[in-house]
Design a protein around this motif. Structure first.
Motif, PDB file in Angstrom:
ATOM      1  N   LEU A  44       0.816  -1.206   0.000  1.00  0.00           N
ATOM      2  CA  LEU A  44       0.000   0.000   0.000  1.00  0.00           C
ATOM      3  C   LEU A  44       0.858   1.269   0.000  1.00  0.00           C
ATOM      4  N   GLY A  45       2.167   1.095  -0.209  1.00  0.00           N
ATOM      5  CA  GLY A  45       3.008   2.255  -0.469  1.00  0.00           C
ATOM      6  C   GLY A  45       3.861   2.763   0.676  1.00  0.00           C
ATOM      7  N   SER A  46       3.969   2.007   1.776  1.00  0.00           N
ATOM      8  CA  SER A  46       4.799   2.462   2.903  1.00  0.00           C
ATOM      9  C   SER A  46       5.927   1.466   3.160  1.00  0.00           C
ATOM     10  N   ASP A  47       7.024   1.979   3.693  1.00  0.00           N
ATOM     11  CA  ASP A  47       8.190   1.154   3.995  1.00  0.00           C
ATOM     12  C   ASP A  47       7.979   0.476   5.349  1.00  0.00           C
ATOM     13  N   PRO A  48       7.848  -0.871   5.400  1.00  0.00           N
ATOM     14  CA  PRO A  48       7.594  -1.560   6.673  1.00  0.00           C
ATOM     15  C   PRO A  48       8.645  -1.271   7.740  1.00  0.00           C
ATOM     16  N   SER A  49       9.935  -1.252   7.347  1.00  0.00           N
ATOM     17  CA  SER A  49      10.989  -1.013   8.336  1.00  0.00           C
ATOM     18  C   SER A  49      10.861   0.381   8.946  1.00  0.00           C
ATOM     19  N   ARG A  50      10.487   1.356   8.132  1.00  0.00           N
ATOM     20  CA  ARG A  50      10.313   2.713   8.652  1.00  0.00           C
ATOM     21  C   ARG A  50       9.102   2.785   9.578  1.00  0.00           C
ATOM     22  N   VAL A  51       8.024   2.093   9.219  1.00  0.00           N
ATOM     23  CA  VAL A  51       6.831   2.077  10.065  1.00  0.00           C
ATOM     24  C   VAL A  51       7.142   1.452  11.415  1.00  0.00           C
ATOM     25  N   LEU A  52       7.828   0.300  11.387  1.00  0.00           N
ATOM     26  CA  LEU A  52       8.119  -0.411  12.637  1.00  0.00           C
ATOM     27  C   LEU A  52       9.116   0.335  13.516  1.00  0.00           C
ATOM     28  N   SER A  53       9.998   1.126  12.900  1.00  0.00           N
ATOM     29  CA  SER A  53      11.019   1.833  13.689  1.00  0.00           C
ATOM     30  C   SER A  53      10.535   3.191  14.187  1.00  0.00           C
ATOM     31  N   SER A  54       9.364   3.644  13.708  1.00  0.00           N
ATOM     32  CA  SER A  54       8.863   4.952  14.129  1.00  0.00           C
ATOM     33  C   SER A  54       8.229   4.859  15.515  1.00  0.00           C
ATOM     34  N   SER A  55       8.244   5.979  16.240  1.00  0.00           N
ATOM     35  CA  SER A  55       7.582   6.008  17.547  1.00  0.00           C
ATOM     36  C   SER A  55       6.084   6.202  17.378  1.00  0.00           C
ATOM     37  N   VAL A  56       5.695   7.046  16.404  1.00  0.00           N
ATOM     38  CA  VAL A  56       4.282   7.265  16.082  1.00  0.00           C
ATOM     39  C   VAL A  56       4.155   7.302  14.567  1.00  0.00           C
ATOM     40  N   PRO A  57       3.517   6.306  13.952  1.00  0.00           N
ATOM     41  CA  PRO A  57       3.357   6.329  12.498  1.00  0.00           C
ATOM     42  C   PRO A  57       2.452   7.476  12.062  1.00  0.00           C
ATOM     43  N   SER A  58       2.624   7.901  10.836  1.00  0.00           N
ATOM     44  CA  SER A  58       1.795   8.991  10.305  1.00  0.00           C
ATOM     45  C   SER A  58       0.349   8.522  10.168  1.00  0.00           C
ATOM     46  N   PRO A  59      -0.600   9.477  10.007  1.00  0.00           N
ATOM     47  CA  PRO A  59      -2.002   9.068   9.821  1.00  0.00           C
ATOM     48  C   PRO A  59      -2.191   8.126   8.641  1.00  0.00           C
ATOM     49  N   GLY A  60      -1.497   8.401   7.529  1.00  0.00           N
ATOM     50  CA  GLY A  60      -1.625   7.532   6.368  1.00  0.00           C
ATOM     51  C   GLY A  60      -1.095   6.139   6.644  1.00  0.00           C
ATOM     52  N   GLU A  61       0.077   6.052   7.282  1.00  0.00           N
ATOM     53  CA  GLU A  61       0.646   4.754   7.623  1.00  0.00           C
ATOM     54  C   GLU A  61      -0.227   4.020   8.631  1.00  0.00           C
ATOM     55  N   SER A  62      -0.832   4.763   9.545  1.00  0.00           N
ATOM     56  CA  SER A  62      -1.694   4.143  10.554  1.00  0.00           C
ATOM     57  C   SER A  62      -2.942   3.549   9.925  1.00  0.00           C
ATOM     58  N   ARG A  63      -3.508   4.215   8.926  1.00  0.00           N
ATOM     59  CA  ARG A  63      -4.681   3.683   8.234  1.00  0.00           C
ATOM     60  C   ARG A  63      -4.342   2.377   7.529  1.00  0.00           C
ATOM     61  N   LYS A  64      -3.186   2.351   6.892  1.00  0.00           N
ATOM     62  CA  LYS A  64      -2.756   1.123   6.220  1.00  0.00           C
ATOM     63  C   LYS A  64      -2.493   0.010   7.238  1.00  0.00           C
ATOM     64  N   LEU A  65      -1.900   0.384   8.364  1.00  0.00           N
ATOM     65  CA  LEU A  65      -1.609  -0.590   9.410  1.00  0.00           C
ATOM     66  C   LEU A  65      -2.898  -1.146  10.018  1.00  0.00           C
ATOM     67  N   LEU A  66      -3.862  -0.282  10.251  1.00  0.00           N
ATOM     68  CA  LEU A  66      -5.140  -0.710  10.814  1.00  0.00           C
ATOM     69  C   LEU A  66      -5.860  -1.654   9.851  1.00  0.00           C
ATOM     70  N   LEU A  67      -5.837  -1.352   8.561  1.00  0.00           N
ATOM     71  CA  LEU A  67      -6.451  -2.235   7.573  1.00  0.00           C
ATOM     72  C   LEU A  67      -5.744  -3.587   7.559  1.00  0.00           C
ATOM     73  N   ALA A  68      -4.425  -3.562   7.557  1.00  0.00           N
ATOM     74  CA  ALA A  68      -3.657  -4.807   7.508  1.00  0.00           C
ATOM     75  C   ALA A  68      -3.910  -5.665   8.756  1.00  0.00           C
ATOM     76  N   LEU A  69      -3.986  -5.034   9.928  1.00  0.00           N
ATOM     77  CA  LEU A  69      -4.249  -5.783  11.163  1.00  0.00           C
ATOM     78  C   LEU A  69      -5.624  -6.451  11.117  1.00  0.00           C
TER      79      LEU A  69
END
Length: 498
Positions: free
Chosen positions: A405-430
């Motif tokens: 969906l267009g985000s770098d998994p390593s960057r998402v996992l290493s962030s303290s707070v993912p961006s709103p866009g990354e969070s939406r993708k993460l919520l869908l994936a979960l």
């Protein structure tokens, strides 16, 4: 307006403190009319807009235009510097722009209280009024409802200069743009047509190059085998000819006509070998000249399932109180495979209706994916912690979806707070790991680039289960839903596709 143009010649640009070039060796010749710029987030579209309008200076190359340039950014925190001049101008052109975009005379005095859509309309009207030779708009349709998009599209048609448009609105790009620049990891490609036609042409060009490369590879393999065969034959003849004698059998086999012909036969065999080798080398050069970018499967498998219940929602007619107005609705049903779009102008009660539906659903929480339009920073952190606690296979599946969906998994996992866009993708994936019966998404295409939107679109079409989408993206809804619940004049109506 006089004929306008924009010429970019071999421009490159790298942001300070960055080791990766944001724009690399780009050349474009653009004239009057709108040109769409389309590609994944981070590919350099916004950077190119800023370079084209003089906000950034290229490290290499040159940029020439026929006059002044204006850039309208995504954010509208501050009013444009030329807004007051526009609002104090009562010429026929200024009045026409205000009428087209329905701009109030007092808007300049209450910028802070204007909605995003109102700010956007005033920002772009002011920019068009300055009559720049180059006008660059960065995501002008974000958060606008259908009416707002229609007004904005109409005003953009009034502009006669060289326009650059970065947008996720595919219909707007098709309606307005006569050229399209597609951004890829290995460069750009310009097509003299709208976005949809450009994507089709690019796909056809890619398929042609794949076919030609395979044909060239087959031809090279054939000629290489032939060259090797002739080389071995020439070496064998040379070996026999350099011996003490040549047998009668050899003479017949290699068409010798006695010792006087041996030298000629050896020479001809060597010539044939060299010619065959040269043909193989030319075929290799031709093969290597046919290149194309690698295309990876961008699909996402949505692990949904049909509900075991007859109805996920069976809501009788009723009303919802919204301040001083009342929203009425008819009998509303959601079956196991229904695809529903909830539409209406901003402020008509779509989010209120969604919240009311949630309390009436006949669906366990574990079988429901509910993705709101806005996600708080605390919620973003919670989704990230939930993902980090998953086992290896489950985490791999979730991160695969995030990546596609267009985000770098390593960057998402290493962030303290993912961006709103990354969070939406993460919520869908979960949610997808729970094989949901129902997916509800409020403005799902916000914060997504076009490749991600098209990937999500395909995934939702493959999804087995019920779907409710709230979106102003007309193309997205048309491609993913079959029933529309439309809110207008404080009333919800059910409209099914023919």
């Amino acid at each position: 307006m006089y004929q306008t143009y924009l010429r970019l010649s071999n421009i490159s640009y790298t942001y300070p403190d960055s080791i990766q070039q944001a724009v690399l060796d780009v050349s474009l010749n653009l004239d009057s009319g709108w040109t769409a710029l389309a590609g994944a987030n981070g590919c350099g579209k916004t950077t190119l807009l800023k370079l084209a309008t003089g906000l950034l200076k290229p490290d290499t190359g040159s940029i020439v235009s026929s006059g002044t340039s204006v850039y309208c950014p995504q954010r509208t925190d501050l009013p444009p510097s030329y807004m007051d001049d526009f609002l104090f101008d009562w010429s026929s052109e200024s009045i026409r722009l205000r009428d087209i975009l329905e701009i109030g005379d007092d808007w300049g005095n209450r910028w802070d209280t204007l909605s995003y859509g109102e700010r956007r309309r005033l920002q772009i009207a002011s920019a068009i009024w300055t009559r720049p030779a180059v006008l660059a708009l960065d995501e002008p349709f974000n958060h606008l409802d259908t009416d707002g998009r229609s007004l904005l599209t109409r005003s953009m048609r009034e502009y006669k200069g060289c326009g650059l448009l970065v947008s996720h609105d595919r219909l707007a790009m098709d309606e307005l743009c006569t050229s399209c620049v597609l951004f890829f990891s290995d460069g750009i490609q310009l097509y003299r047509t709208g976005y949809t036609s450009a994507m089709k042409a690019d796909r056809e060009r890619w398929e042609y190059l794949v076919r030609e490369r395979k044909r060239a590879e087959a031809e090279y393999s054939r000629l290489k085998r032939d060259a090797r065969k002739k080389m071995l034959k020439a070496r064998t003849i040379q070996a026999h000819a350099s011996g003490n004698y040549v047998s009668f059998k050899d003479i017949c086999k290699y068409n010798y006509d006695g010792p006087s012909r041996i030298g000629s036969v050896v020479q001809k065999a060597g010539q044939r070998s060299r010619e065959a080798t040269a043909r193989a080398e030319r075929a290799k050069e031709n093969m290597e000249s046919i290149t194309y970018r690698k295309v990876y499967d961008a699909g996402v498998e949505l692990r949904g399932e049909e509900s075991s219940r007859n109805y996920i929602l069976d809501l009788p007619p009723g009303e919802i109180r919204m301040g001083e107005v009342t929203l009425s609705y008819p009998q509303l049903d959601i079956r196991s495979e229904d695809r529903i779009a909830l539409t209406g102008r901003n402020g008509t009660g779509k989010s209120t209706m969604l919240n009311h539906l949630r309390s009436e659903l006949n669906c366990p929480d574990g079988k429901l994916i509910w993705i709101p339009q806005e996600i708080t920073a605390e919620e973003c952190s919670g989704y990230l912690e939930e993902a980090k606690k998953l086992s290896g296979d489950s985490l791999g599946y979730v991160m695969t979806i995030v990546r596609k969906l267009g985000s770098d998994p390593s960057r998402v996992l290493s962030s303290s707070v993912p961006s709103p866009g990354e969070s939406r993708k993460l919520l869908l994936a979960l949610g997808l790991s729970k094989t949901p019966w129902l997916v509800v998404m409020d403005e799902p295409t916000n914060h997504m680039d076009l490749p991600s939107v098209e990937c999500l679109e395909k995934a939702l079409n493959d999804y087995t289960g019920a779907l409710v989408l709230v979106s102003h993206d007309r193309k997205f809804l048309s491609n993913t839903t079959s029933t529309r619940w439309n809110i207008m004049d404080e009333k919800l109506s059910v409209i099914k596709k023919a």
